[in-house]
Design a protein around this motif. Sequence first.
Motif, PDB file in Angstrom:
ATOM      1  N   THR A 288       0.844  -1.201   0.000  1.00  0.00           N
ATOM      2  CA  THR A 288       0.000   0.000   0.000  1.00  0.00           C
ATOM      3  C   THR A 288       0.872   1.241   0.000  1.00  0.00           C
ATOM      4  N   LEU A 289       0.538   2.191  -0.874  1.00  0.00           N
ATOM      5  CA  LEU A 289       1.184   3.498  -0.913  1.00  0.00           C
ATOM      6  C   LEU A 289       0.142   4.540  -0.542  1.00  0.00           C
TER       7      LEU A 289
ATOM      8  N   ASN B  80      -1.936   6.768  -9.143  1.00  0.00           N
ATOM      9  CA  ASN B  80      -2.337   5.412  -9.533  1.00  0.00           C
ATOM     10  C   ASN B  80      -1.305   4.763 -10.446  1.00  0.00           C
TER      11      ASN B  80
ATOM     12  N   GLY C 274       1.538   3.658  -8.273  1.00  0.00           N
ATOM     13  CA  GLY C 274       1.153   2.450  -7.553  1.00  0.00           C
ATOM     14  C   GLY C 274       1.209   1.225  -8.440  1.00  0.00           C
ATOM     15  N   GLU C 275       0.765   1.383  -9.689  1.00  0.00           N
ATOM     16  CA  GLU C 275       0.833   0.284 -10.656  1.00  0.00           C
ATOM     17  C   GLU C 275       2.272  -0.133 -10.904  1.00  0.00           C
TER      18      GLU C 275
ATOM     19  N   VAL D 253       1.559  -2.008  -5.969  1.00  0.00           N
ATOM     20  CA  VAL D 253       0.877  -1.872  -4.686  1.00  0.00           C
ATOM     21  C   VAL D 253      -0.443  -1.134  -4.881  1.00  0.00           C
ATOM     22  N   GLU D 254      -1.304  -1.219  -3.873  1.00  0.00           N
ATOM     23  CA  GLU D 254      -2.562  -0.470  -3.866  1.00  0.00           C
ATOM     24  C   GLU D 254      -2.280   0.975  -3.474  1.00  0.00           C
ATOM     25  N   VAL D 255      -2.992   1.909  -4.067  1.00  0.00           N
ATOM     26  CA  VAL D 255      -2.862   3.325  -3.711  1.00  0.00           C
ATOM     27  C   VAL D 255      -4.029   3.719  -2.810  1.00  0.00           C
TER      28      VAL D 255
END
Length: 254
Positions: free
Chosen positions: A21-22, A51, A54-55, A59-61
Amino acid sequence: MALAPVAASAHSLDEVLSAKTLVVGINPNLPPLGVYDDKNEITGFDVDLANKLGEMLGVEVKLVQVGSADRVPFLATGKADIVLGGLTRTPDRAKVIDFTVPVITEAISALTLDSKPFKSMDDLNSADVNLIEVRGTTPVDFVKTRLPNAKVVLFDNYPDAVRALFQGRGDAIVDVVDYLGRYTANYKDATRVLTDATASVDYDCIGVARGNDALKDWLNTALFSLQSSGFVDVTYKKWFGIDMVYPIHPNPYF
Protein backbone atom coordinates in the motif's frame (compact mmCIF):
# COMPACT_ATOMS: atom_id res chain seq x y z
CA MET A 1 2.58 26.44 11.09
CA ALA A 2 6.29 27.06 11.66
CA LEU A 3 8.55 24.75 9.72
CA ALA A 4 10.39 22.22 11.88
CA PRO A 5 12.60 19.29 10.90
CA VAL A 6 10.54 16.34 9.69
CA ALA A 7 11.49 12.89 10.88
CA ALA A 8 11.23 10.10 8.34
CA SER A 9 8.28 8.41 10.07
CA ALA A 10 6.46 7.72 6.82
CA HIS A 11 6.89 4.23 5.43
CA SER A 12 10.14 3.32 3.72
CA LEU A 13 10.17 1.75 0.27
CA ASP A 14 10.58 -1.72 1.78
CA GLU A 15 7.65 -1.09 4.14
CA VAL A 16 5.46 0.15 1.28
CA LEU A 17 6.27 -2.99 -0.73
CA SER A 18 5.68 -5.21 2.29
CA ALA A 19 2.34 -3.58 3.11
CA LYS A 20 1.43 -3.49 -0.58
CA THR A 21 0.00 0.00 0.00
CA LEU A 22 1.18 3.50 -0.91
CA VAL A 23 -0.56 6.27 1.03
CA VAL A 24 -0.75 9.43 -1.09
CA GLY A 25 -1.77 12.90 0.10
CA ILE A 26 -3.99 14.68 -2.46
CA ASN A 27 -5.59 18.13 -2.26
CA PRO A 28 -9.13 17.72 -3.66
CA ASN A 29 -9.71 21.47 -3.67
CA LEU A 30 -7.08 22.27 -6.28
CA PRO A 31 -8.58 21.42 -9.68
CA PRO A 32 -7.50 20.00 -12.01
CA LEU A 33 -4.76 18.50 -9.81
CA GLY A 34 -7.38 17.15 -7.45
CA VAL A 35 -11.16 17.54 -7.40
CA TYR A 36 -14.23 15.66 -6.19
CA ASP A 37 -16.32 14.18 -9.01
CA ASP A 38 -20.09 13.64 -9.06
CA LYS A 39 -19.59 10.38 -7.16
CA ASN A 40 -17.76 12.25 -4.38
CA GLU A 41 -14.51 10.54 -5.34
CA ILE A 42 -11.22 12.39 -5.77
CA THR A 43 -10.03 12.57 -9.37
CA GLY A 44 -7.54 14.71 -11.27
CA PHE A 45 -3.99 14.83 -12.57
CA ASP A 46 -2.47 13.95 -9.20
CA VAL A 47 -4.76 10.93 -8.82
CA ASP A 48 -3.84 9.58 -12.27
CA LEU A 49 -0.15 10.05 -11.46
CA ALA A 50 -0.50 8.39 -8.04
CA ASN A 51 -2.34 5.41 -9.53
CA LYS A 52 0.34 5.01 -12.19
CA LEU A 53 3.07 5.04 -9.56
CA GLY A 54 1.15 2.45 -7.55
CA GLU A 55 0.83 0.28 -10.66
CA MET A 56 4.58 0.53 -11.28
CA LEU A 57 5.28 -0.41 -7.64
CA GLY A 58 2.74 -3.22 -7.71
CA VAL A 59 0.88 -1.87 -4.69
CA GLU A 60 -2.56 -0.47 -3.87
CA VAL A 61 -2.86 3.33 -3.71
CA LYS A 62 -4.72 4.80 -0.74
CA LEU A 63 -5.64 8.48 -1.10
CA VAL A 64 -5.83 10.78 1.90
CA GLN A 65 -7.10 14.35 1.72
CA VAL A 66 -4.61 17.12 2.50
CA GLY A 67 -4.76 20.91 2.35
CA SER A 68 -1.99 23.37 1.61
CA ALA A 69 -1.19 23.84 5.30
CA ASP A 70 -0.99 20.19 6.34
CA ARG A 71 1.01 18.62 3.52
CA VAL A 72 4.27 18.71 5.49
CA PRO A 73 2.70 17.56 8.81
CA PHE A 74 1.14 14.56 7.05
CA LEU A 75 4.63 13.45 6.05
CA ALA A 76 5.97 14.12 9.55
CA THR A 77 3.34 12.02 11.28
CA GLY A 78 3.33 9.19 8.76
CA LYS A 79 -0.25 9.88 7.68
CA ALA A 80 1.02 9.94 4.09
CA ASP A 81 4.01 8.26 2.44
CA ILE A 82 4.12 10.89 -0.31
CA VAL A 83 2.30 14.15 -0.92
CA LEU A 84 1.32 15.93 -4.13
CA GLY A 85 -1.09 18.89 -4.36
CA GLY A 86 1.02 21.48 -6.16
CA LEU A 87 3.91 21.17 -3.70
CA THR A 88 6.41 23.76 -4.90
CA ARG A 89 10.09 23.10 -4.21
CA THR A 90 11.47 25.92 -2.06
CA PRO A 91 14.68 26.31 -0.02
CA ASP A 92 12.73 26.65 3.24
CA ARG A 93 10.69 23.50 2.65
CA ALA A 94 13.82 21.63 1.58
CA LYS A 95 15.18 22.14 5.09
CA VAL A 96 12.46 19.92 6.53
CA ILE A 97 11.26 17.54 3.81
CA ASP A 98 12.75 15.96 0.70
CA PHE A 99 11.58 16.54 -2.86
CA THR A 100 11.59 14.37 -5.95
CA VAL A 101 12.54 15.72 -9.34
CA PRO A 102 9.92 18.20 -10.68
CA VAL A 103 6.60 16.85 -11.92
CA ILE A 104 4.99 20.03 -13.30
CA THR A 105 5.70 23.75 -13.45
CA GLU A 106 3.83 26.92 -12.55
CA ALA A 107 4.64 30.37 -13.91
CA ILE A 108 2.83 33.40 -15.23
CA SER A 109 2.24 33.70 -18.97
CA ALA A 110 -0.48 35.24 -21.14
CA LEU A 111 -3.48 33.74 -22.90
CA THR A 112 -4.71 35.54 -26.01
CA LEU A 113 -6.80 34.70 -29.05
CA ASP A 114 -5.00 33.45 -32.12
CA SER A 115 -6.56 36.31 -34.10
CA LYS A 116 -4.69 38.89 -32.00
CA PRO A 117 -1.38 40.26 -33.34
CA PHE A 118 0.72 39.78 -30.19
CA LYS A 119 3.88 37.71 -30.48
CA SER A 120 5.44 38.14 -27.03
CA MET A 121 4.59 39.25 -23.52
CA ASP A 122 6.33 42.56 -24.20
CA ASP A 123 3.78 43.31 -26.94
CA LEU A 124 1.13 43.59 -24.21
CA ASN A 125 2.87 46.54 -22.56
CA SER A 126 0.90 49.16 -24.46
CA ALA A 127 -1.81 51.69 -23.66
CA ASP A 128 -3.81 50.18 -26.51
CA VAL A 129 -3.99 46.80 -24.74
CA ASN A 130 -6.76 45.80 -22.31
CA LEU A 131 -5.78 42.97 -19.98
CA ILE A 132 -8.44 40.84 -18.33
CA GLU A 133 -7.59 39.91 -14.75
CA VAL A 134 -9.31 38.34 -11.74
CA ARG A 135 -9.76 40.69 -8.82
CA GLY A 136 -7.54 39.98 -5.80
CA THR A 137 -5.12 37.58 -7.51
CA THR A 138 -1.31 37.78 -7.61
CA PRO A 139 -1.18 38.41 -11.38
CA VAL A 140 -2.88 41.79 -10.87
CA ASP A 141 0.18 43.06 -9.01
CA PHE A 142 2.45 41.32 -11.52
CA VAL A 143 0.83 43.23 -14.38
CA LYS A 144 1.29 46.56 -12.61
CA THR A 145 5.04 45.95 -12.47
CA ARG A 146 5.69 43.94 -15.64
CA LEU A 147 3.20 45.61 -18.00
CA PRO A 148 2.57 49.06 -16.50
CA ASN A 149 1.34 50.66 -19.73
CA ALA A 150 -1.53 48.23 -20.31
CA LYS A 151 -5.06 48.90 -19.09
CA VAL A 152 -6.60 46.34 -16.71
CA VAL A 153 -10.22 45.20 -16.59
CA LEU A 154 -11.11 43.25 -13.44
CA PHE A 155 -13.56 40.35 -13.10
CA ASP A 156 -14.69 38.43 -10.04
CA ASN A 157 -13.81 34.90 -11.18
CA TYR A 158 -12.00 32.93 -13.86
CA PRO A 159 -15.03 31.68 -15.84
CA ASP A 160 -16.20 35.28 -16.28
CA ALA A 161 -12.70 36.44 -17.22
CA VAL A 162 -12.29 33.73 -19.86
CA ARG A 163 -15.75 34.44 -21.24
CA ALA A 164 -14.85 38.12 -21.55
CA LEU A 165 -11.71 37.25 -23.53
CA PHE A 166 -13.70 35.24 -26.07
CA GLN A 167 -16.33 37.98 -26.26
CA GLY A 168 -13.64 40.45 -27.29
CA ARG A 169 -13.87 42.55 -24.14
CA GLY A 170 -10.11 42.39 -23.67
CA ASP A 171 -6.93 41.35 -25.45
CA ALA A 172 -5.31 38.81 -23.12
CA ILE A 173 -5.34 37.27 -19.66
CA VAL A 174 -2.07 37.28 -17.73
CA ASP A 175 -2.04 34.50 -15.15
CA VAL A 176 -0.79 30.96 -14.56
CA VAL A 177 -2.40 30.07 -17.86
CA ASP A 178 -2.20 26.28 -17.36
CA TYR A 179 -5.13 26.47 -14.96
CA LEU A 180 -7.28 28.31 -17.53
CA GLY A 181 -7.28 25.47 -20.07
CA ARG A 182 -10.36 23.81 -18.58
CA TYR A 183 -12.34 27.04 -18.98
CA THR A 184 -11.57 27.42 -22.69
CA ALA A 185 -12.80 24.00 -23.84
CA ASN A 186 -16.31 25.18 -24.75
CA TYR A 187 -15.13 28.02 -27.02
CA LYS A 188 -14.41 27.60 -30.71
CA ASP A 189 -11.86 30.39 -31.15
CA ALA A 190 -8.23 29.26 -31.15
CA THR A 191 -5.97 30.56 -28.40
CA ARG A 192 -2.25 31.18 -28.16
CA VAL A 193 -0.01 31.32 -25.10
CA LEU A 194 2.67 33.98 -24.75
CA THR A 195 5.50 32.93 -22.47
CA ASP A 196 7.55 35.42 -20.49
CA ALA A 197 11.32 35.40 -20.90
CA THR A 198 11.62 36.89 -17.40
CA ALA A 199 9.26 34.37 -15.78
CA SER A 200 10.15 32.92 -12.40
CA VAL A 201 9.22 29.26 -12.81
CA ASP A 202 8.02 27.27 -9.79
CA TYR A 203 8.71 23.54 -9.83
CA ASP A 204 6.07 21.33 -8.23
CA CYS A 205 7.42 18.02 -6.95
CA ILE A 206 6.36 15.04 -4.89
CA GLY A 207 7.13 15.51 -1.22
CA VAL A 208 8.59 12.70 0.90
CA ALA A 209 9.66 12.60 4.52
CA ARG A 210 13.18 13.81 5.18
CA GLY A 211 15.69 10.97 4.93
CA ASN A 212 13.30 8.56 3.21
CA ASP A 213 15.93 8.11 0.51
CA ALA A 214 15.05 4.72 -0.95
CA LEU A 215 11.47 5.80 -1.66
CA LYS A 216 12.60 9.15 -3.06
CA ASP A 217 15.16 7.45 -5.32
CA TRP A 218 12.56 5.04 -6.65
CA LEU A 219 10.13 7.90 -7.32
CA ASN A 220 12.81 9.82 -9.21
CA THR A 221 13.50 6.80 -11.40
CA ALA A 222 9.79 6.28 -12.02
CA LEU A 223 9.18 9.96 -12.82
CA PHE A 224 12.06 10.00 -15.30
CA SER A 225 10.46 7.04 -17.04
CA LEU A 226 6.99 8.62 -17.04
CA GLN A 227 8.29 11.95 -18.33
CA SER A 228 10.44 10.31 -21.02
CA SER A 229 7.56 8.10 -22.23
CA GLY A 230 5.18 11.05 -22.51
CA PHE A 231 2.81 9.83 -19.77
CA VAL A 232 3.13 13.05 -17.77
CA ASP A 233 2.55 15.28 -20.80
CA VAL A 234 -0.47 13.30 -22.02
CA THR A 235 -2.02 13.18 -18.54
CA TYR A 236 -1.34 16.88 -18.06
CA LYS A 237 -3.17 17.80 -21.27
CA LYS A 238 -6.03 15.47 -20.36
CA TRP A 239 -6.71 17.40 -17.16
CA PHE A 240 -5.45 20.92 -17.88
CA GLY A 241 -6.70 21.10 -21.46
CA ILE A 242 -3.42 22.54 -22.78
CA ASP A 243 0.22 21.56 -22.93
CA MET A 244 2.43 22.58 -20.02
CA VAL A 245 3.40 26.20 -20.75
CA TYR A 246 6.90 25.86 -19.28
CA PRO A 247 7.64 22.17 -19.97
CA ILE A 248 10.00 19.97 -17.99
CA HIS A 249 12.76 18.29 -19.99
CA PRO A 250 13.63 14.88 -18.48
CA ASN A 251 17.20 14.70 -17.22
CA PRO A 252 18.77 11.32 -16.37
CA TYR A 253 20.97 12.98 -13.70
CA PHE A 254 19.10 13.32 -10.41
